[in-house]
Write an enzyme that holds these catalytic residues in place. Structure first.
Site, short mmCIF file in Angstrom:
data_model
loop_
_atom_site.label_atom_id
_atom_site.label_comp_id
_atom_site.label_asym_id
_atom_site.label_seq_id
_atom_site.Cartn_x
_atom_site.Cartn_y
_atom_site.Cartn_z
N ARG C 103 84.40 -35.40 127.92
CA ARG C 103 85.76 -35.75 127.54
C ARG C 103 85.77 -36.98 126.64
O ARG C 103 84.74 -37.59 126.44
CB ARG C 103 86.62 -35.96 128.78
N CYS C 107 87.56 -39.91 117.87
CA CYS C 107 87.67 -41.25 117.28
C CYS C 107 89.15 -41.55 117.10
O CYS C 107 89.88 -40.77 116.49
CB CYS C 107 86.93 -41.26 115.95
N ASN C 141 94.50 -39.98 128.72
CA ASN C 141 93.98 -40.36 130.03
C ASN C 141 92.96 -41.46 129.87
O ASN C 141 91.99 -41.30 129.13
CB ASN C 141 93.31 -39.17 130.72
N GLU C 142 93.16 -42.57 130.56
CA GLU C 142 92.17 -43.66 130.59
C GLU C 142 91.57 -43.96 129.22
O GLU C 142 90.37 -43.80 129.00
CB GLU C 142 91.04 -43.32 131.58
N GLU C 313 96.01 -43.05 139.98
CA GLU C 313 94.93 -42.40 140.73
C GLU C 313 94.48 -43.35 141.83
O GLU C 313 94.13 -44.50 141.55
CB GLU C 313 93.73 -42.09 139.82
N TRP C 321 80.80 -41.23 140.81
CA TRP C 321 80.30 -41.86 139.58
C TRP C 321 79.65 -43.22 139.75
O TRP C 321 79.14 -43.78 138.77
CB TRP C 321 81.42 -41.97 138.55
N HIS C 364 83.67 -35.59 143.95
CA HIS C 364 84.76 -36.56 144.07
C HIS C 364 85.73 -36.05 145.13
O HIS C 364 86.30 -34.97 144.98
CB HIS C 364 85.46 -36.71 142.71
ZN LIG Z 1 87.02 -42.84 133.86
#
Ligand SMILES: [Zn+2]
Ligand SMILES: [Zn+2]
Ligand SMILES: [Zn+2]
Lengths: 642, 642, 642
Positions: C103, C107, C141-142, C313, C321, C364
């Protein structure tokens, strides 16, 4: 000895220049180093040379009574130049072209860049070659800094092939001496040979050694092109280059033959932090540097250009480039300056005059702070200047001991360490330190130096020792100590017929039948001494002079020759140095930890590198002329020679 | 068992060959391994084959009474070949083509290189296939050495896509089983799928597992192409390949099915230094190697090609490639040789006959030194040959315990360790070591082996355990131990419905509801034992057999089946092995640290891997036929089976 | 405060959806986060939009009474899109294009990808902007996860040049403020300026700071494009983005100005393991996380978007991770939830509803296991929901202390650490922790926040402090603490005229004449406190408030202003916090190790982060409304405000 500083007029408003020059003089400085890194101001765009500002700076500095060391600006080609030939940059070992944005972004082998360098150096030499204030030229800056000796560019590959052909004549000869039959590495033509990087596993060590020799030769010929131009256009001026500390990537002895004065850049605190010193040493000498860092390099570079040398850059405070950057103990800058004097330096330049408030080195101290007031080092420079004036002429005492050091030896051990703790420069430094702990004066010399003038000769490790070298050692009548791995390789990185130590066996009749490298903790103990890291099996008719409790022969003696078949610990080194000194008729002075001595023709110097006071009374030198009998931390005492 | 050595006639003057052959015979050697790495001599330029020198070497060696293991030279394609198709090299995970200058510089998937390999192997097989002295062929050399299994070249990418299409049929099927809906990783065509390297964060583990399977298959088919040619042109000769130690990058069981004899390259000291052994172990076994390194691989590779195996390369002294390279303790080379015998080896070849004085391996010991005199290992080889002659026929005793090992399991745990200390091979080795500490004989076998012949079965960790495997375990009537993470993944790297241990739940009714990985020091203690690194939450109706003081269920027992829901420490492993052995009716012999036993049909062997003498009296075996009751360090004692 | 979960309907069979929604409601959840990462399902091939499944999912979830947070899918462009413009991917600092397969493979500066993002966001906003169940939008996302802020692509280089021109106007201005005369780095045109990577040695820090600012602006404008579209097409819905922990690569304060609610992703155990916490802390808080990790980020992100914030989250169990991935202590998930409440969160979403059995995050944990049964966290979510319902309205108490944090400050210290242990976020966290150890409530705010509402202001380190900031501090009438390196740099990374602390000198009349970084063990001791890592030489007319035994001035006080000229150890921090609190009239509560307090308008919360029970009696709060006086590990107690 002259003192000076590194000054970049292009960094400062022109109205500061005159006052700067005046303050330099008032501080006791008589030298000023100018010009390296200024290409973008000298030639702001292709072919447009702007000398005006530099004319004014040089005139002004000269008129103020300063001698100028003028640098060629080739370490920092400007962006327009790089853009005009993008393949001029070096390619790193990972295959990535190195990019513009700092310095040293060029490949020594790029013919186009070489032509540009000749052009700009010629222009500078024509302009300033006869200027009365310009008394010395410095070529480029710190060749090799930032891992810049080796390049894996197409330009380097092409030059390497030509170099190989010149050295080996035929590809079959190359195949033969490299042993390329091993793993079917044989070539059919020089055009097939590439640089030895990114191979699947390690390349042939002979291939690497050739690449290192080639690269070293490229640095030398790059430099020689500049020196030739400077000599032609600026007669009577000395040529120098500023070498670095603990740096062995090219042969400084070879390059040194092409210049008049060797110089080096002395950063004792940064070097202590960045190199292989132990945590204990980094703690004990945090703000002083290890007591042998400066001396080692002084004694090394004094041997690089026929004896003339200086310190081009002297650390004046915290630097910006080590993992941790402490400040020197008060007094250290003066101590370092006087120690350079004691080892025979012609000059010491502090780097830099004024701390620049911008760009990469803004956290690097200077003699002045960025706010134009004096930093701690300014006072110490003034004090050092005062002492030097008092001491008068500089003439180092002749060294008693020669330590033979060879750049090629460092390459050989780096290419094939065989055990990851075998570091050639660390071993050399360990021998040097042991000699200095006994108060001896040392010359570090290349294998082809005249060794007959010394009372003892130490060869810490010389894998490619030649037969001629063995013969020259044989002709000496003083004690000679030969360290591990000496004579273990031929000139093209093979094991010699008859095994190590090759032709040195004529001196000590040993055959090294096997060597092993040892992990930490796996050494062997003798009676009050030990060996570690490296051990050799010795076949010999001689008795072992030092034998471990396990029966390993650590040192073999044959008359005045010794061979050390292991990495000796400091206790064994001390025992060896004391025995050799006694045999040589040299008087040892067992020094307290952190104290070092050095003699000139007229004086004995003592330097206190420890962080506590040391009473020099046990040295039996009486009251010093300069300094006190009890040396404070960072203290220096000077006695007249008796 | 035959002894031999690795010999490279192309490295030596032809006038040495006859004397070498004679000395080999005199030393007790009857085998000689020849030819791998010689491509540049066999075919100095494209299409020009030069057999003369090799004809003479093979004839001479054969005439001297030596059997020849002939290697195909495909591990070292010559430069002219690489230059003729530069894209034949592998591309590393960083995207860099790997360069010529060492070995293994090829991509297994490059069709052009495959054709060249078939051509040269065919030529060799046609030339020497019927030669009476040639009794075995070795394909290539150490597939995968230097991280050479995986390639990220265009050739590999193309082959991978074809492999995927063959496996999954449609891209939708691939998307479904990989779970590519996650993070929008869905593909529309096989042509869109790339190798899984250089992704922004980790790629889909299913993607990696597929790439590892594909790469393993490429190694296998590369090898199979050679074996097919050799079988066609050289009937009656055994085919082998030399595997490595602690190497799991391709499926050796699969490749093993295509060859006649498995062989491996045994470097116990180098392996101890380079792998995950503790500092304590590296210290204690510095010059011996960990006592289970050799045995583990003997027992592993014996299971790879139907039971036939040998040691293609045996360390004879210091090597050149570990971080530190000590010499073996005197006696170790003989010990290693006899231990191979005790485990059923058909041959042991020392690597190498004579230490080469040039190129990459010049610091790798041989039976002879580079100066042509005997190295330490020569005496030990002679002694080993003497003992072997005395022992007569070689027939390993049937192993009591099967340890199930699966290459895919190592890939799964490597792709998704979930905790950085979970190393599949280390866990397997820990179980193996615990069995050996109790004096048991072991077969290491693939999951599809016939397990009915054993008295106990240990499955250290088998994440992708299939339903068929579960059924085969269910059919056994001996104790079965199943380790952590077994059954935790489907064949395409997903968590099975019903959670781990998947179909193994039919054996031990547990459900692993959660797993955690633990940093060092964060384990849990039981009564005289502990768990570390990994712990699972267990839902089960059974009682825990081993429960920590915190209440964590470490081991669940259900009749003759056990599931271990944690990484067991050595004390727990010892307790488990003793219980299982007792249930299996196996007699344990608690061995002193460093002592190991192995049985053949006719003898019991004891090997002293410690660095001190061990009295074997407590083993109650009486006085040995060979060796002494009190074993010196590196000592071997041999008793007749009672 | 609302509870919710992250749900990916596209991962599950449609027949599970309704039951999932019903179970969420039954568990006490009222929010569901949907849609980010679903691009390959929304648009399976270029231009073919498939809304049907998402329509059904959104309708179904909304009909079940859940509010939907809908994510734009731009963090995971599908393969067909990447293949249509391969140069849309980021290029890493090594110069390698980052590849598809996970993911964030884009750029931020690629104009083509930006257009695609506007297209897909517009389409989603048009489709669901008015849907009654959709109450919030999450962009992407993030941002920045997996080192994705900086790109060295051609697209980024081009955008950087335009950005430079906009900022500096002329290339001469840029050369001047960057100090490019240093090392001839001067440019002749903006087109000559490249990103600062792969330079031979470090690039100009001003160059890096500009690149970081540019990259941060790119993230902001990328986000703003989406928000603008969402506001246009989905009026009345809040816009948010989910930030990460310990992540400073872009300016969250700046981006926060463009959104309505800040949110962040809270993984206390993973963060403890991955960041700079000590081994002791990693051991002590293994299953709890350090007691200030969650609070620090709550207090930081509350200051990023005008006060509104939530947890997008929340870690519900082991993650996949970190180096090691332990399970939280029972109770921790409820504790984390309630702590978010106490700090004023509007929502907490557990990540994720059901553990996915496939792809990258299969290890997870979720609220449900992959087998659809409830995981441990489900019970704790239910319990948290129960308590929250009981507590009623959420309104955090006004914080007493402001801690000033600046992203640019982190960049400056990261670009030029000067000592490898000077980590800006660690220093900020150390000040934060010291305040929390005394039971104080804190706002972490940007330098331009309104500071007049606080009783004390702490500025841990703000190198580029502006004159305006100094003036605003001067106008305060509360105690102000300014930490080391503050004011040490101009806006373009130079040392200010007059040296550090620049304009802050108007508050505390000090001049920092020199700074040194210190290796571990090289600090200095005061009387019951110490300094470490960093020390400054201070020139001042004031008395030192804290002076080491060596005479180093650690803290200078000038009325209500203090300057700390060193990295303070925890003991000095505690002393400073207590003094400042006393001067501010704030009551400190010295908390037992691991206990933390937080106040809302109506309640006082206590959280036990230790692994043992803590008696709250010494806090003198009486019996809590919720929870017990003696708090078990992971226990929470809640008292009404007195
Ligand atoms: Zn992350
Ligand atoms: Zn340098
Ligand atoms: Zn290998």
């Amino acid at each position: 000895m002259k003192l000076g500083s590194c000054y970049y007029p292009e960094h400062w408003p022109e109205n500061l220049w005159a006052r700067d020059a005046e303050r330099m003089r008032a501080m006791g400085l008589s030298l000023v180093r100018v010009g390296e890194f200024a290409w973008s101001r000298i030639e702001p765009e292709a072919g447009r040379l702007d000398w005006d500002w530099l004319d004014r700076a040089i005139d002004l500095l000269g008129d103020a009574g300063l001698e100028i060391i003028l640098g060629t600006p080739t370490a920092t080609p400007p962006k327009w130049l790089v853009d005009s030939m993008p393949d001029m940059v070096a390619v790193d070992a990972e295959g990535r072209p190195r990019r513009f944005g700092s310095r040293r972004h060029y490949c020594f082998s790029h013919r186009g860049y070489r032509a540009e360098c000749r052009r700009i150096v010629t222009a500078m030499a024509e302009r300033y070659g006869d200027h009365p204030a310009v008394t010395m030229w410095q070529t480029d800056n710190e060749y090799g800094c930032h891992d810049s000796v080796l390049s894996f560019s197409d330009a380097a590959a092409a030059a390497f092939r030509a170099w190989l052909e010149a050295r080996y004549g035929t590809i079959d000869a190359l195949n033969a001496v490299w042993g390329n039959v091993f793993w079917s590495m044989e070539y059919r033509a020089f055009a097939q040979v590439d640089p030895p990087h990114l191979t699947v596993t390690e390349a042939n060590p002979a291939h690497w050694l050739a690449y290192r020799r080639f690269a070293s030769d490229e640095v030398r010929s790059f430099n020689a092109e500049q020196v030739e131009i400077l000599r032609a256009h600026s007669p009577g001026r000395a040529n120098t280059h500023n070498f670095m500390g603990f740096f062995t990537e090219f042969d400084h002895h070879a390059l040194g033959r092409d210049i008049d004065i060797a110089s080096w850049d002395s950063y004792p605190l940064g070097f202590l932090e960045q190199f292989w010193f132990s945590e204990d040493q980094k703690r004990a000498f945090l703000r002083q540097g290890h007591p042998d860092i400066a001396g080692f390099h002084h004694d090394l570079y004094r041997g690089c250009a026929g004896g003339r040398w200086g310190v081009m850059e002297q650390q004046p405070g915290p630097v910006n480039w080590a993992r941790f950057n402490p400040a020197p103990l008060p007094g250290m800058v003066a101590l370092w300056t006087l120690e350079a004097f004691a080892h025979g330096a012609e000059f010491v330049n502090y780097f830099r005059w004024r701390q620049a408030p911008f760009a990469q080195e803004q956290m690097h101290a200077g003699l002045l702070r960025p706010d134009d007031t004096e930093a701690e080092a300014a006072h110490e420079a003034r004090e050092a200047a005062r002492v030097i004036a008092q001491l008068g002429t500089r003439q180092p005492a002749a060294a008693q001991v020669a330590l033979v050091f060879d750049y090629e030896a460092a390459w050989v051990c780096g290419i094939q360490p065989q055990g990851e703790s075998f570091r050639h420069d660390e071993l050399t430094f360990a021998f040097y330190s042991a000699l200095r702990r006994q108060g001896l004066d040392i010359d570090i010399v290349p294998p082809d130096a005249d060794l007959a003038v010394y009372q003892a000769v130490i060869v810490p490790s010389l894998p490619t020792a030649s037969e001629a070298f063995a013969q020259r050692l044989a002709a000496l009548d003083c004690p000679v100590m030969i360290g591990p791995r000496s004579g273990s390789k031929t000139a093209d990185f093979a094991i010699p017929e008859g095994l190590a130590p090759g032709s040195l066996r004529t001196l000590v009749p040993v055959k090294i039948t096997r060597a092993e490298s040892l992990r930490p903790g796996a050494g062997e103990a003798g009676d009050g001494w030990g060996i570690e890291r490296w051990r050799e099996d010795v076949e010999t008719a001689c008795d072992g002079e030092f034998v471990t409790d396990n029966g390993s022969v650590a040192v073999v003696r044959n008359g005045r020759f010794r061979y050390c078949a292991a990495w000796p610990d400091n206790r064994l080194l001390d025992l060896l140095v004391k025995r050799i000194a006694a045999e040589a008729g040299l008087e040892c002075t067992r020094l307290p930890e952190g104290l070092r001595l050095r003699r000139t023709a007229g004086h004995v110097f003592a330097f206190n590198y420890s962080d506590h006071a040391i009473d020099t009374a046990p040295l039996d030198l009486g009251d010093p002329d300069i300094g006190a009998r009890t040396l404070p931390p960072a203290g220096v005492a000077i006695w007249p020679t008796r």
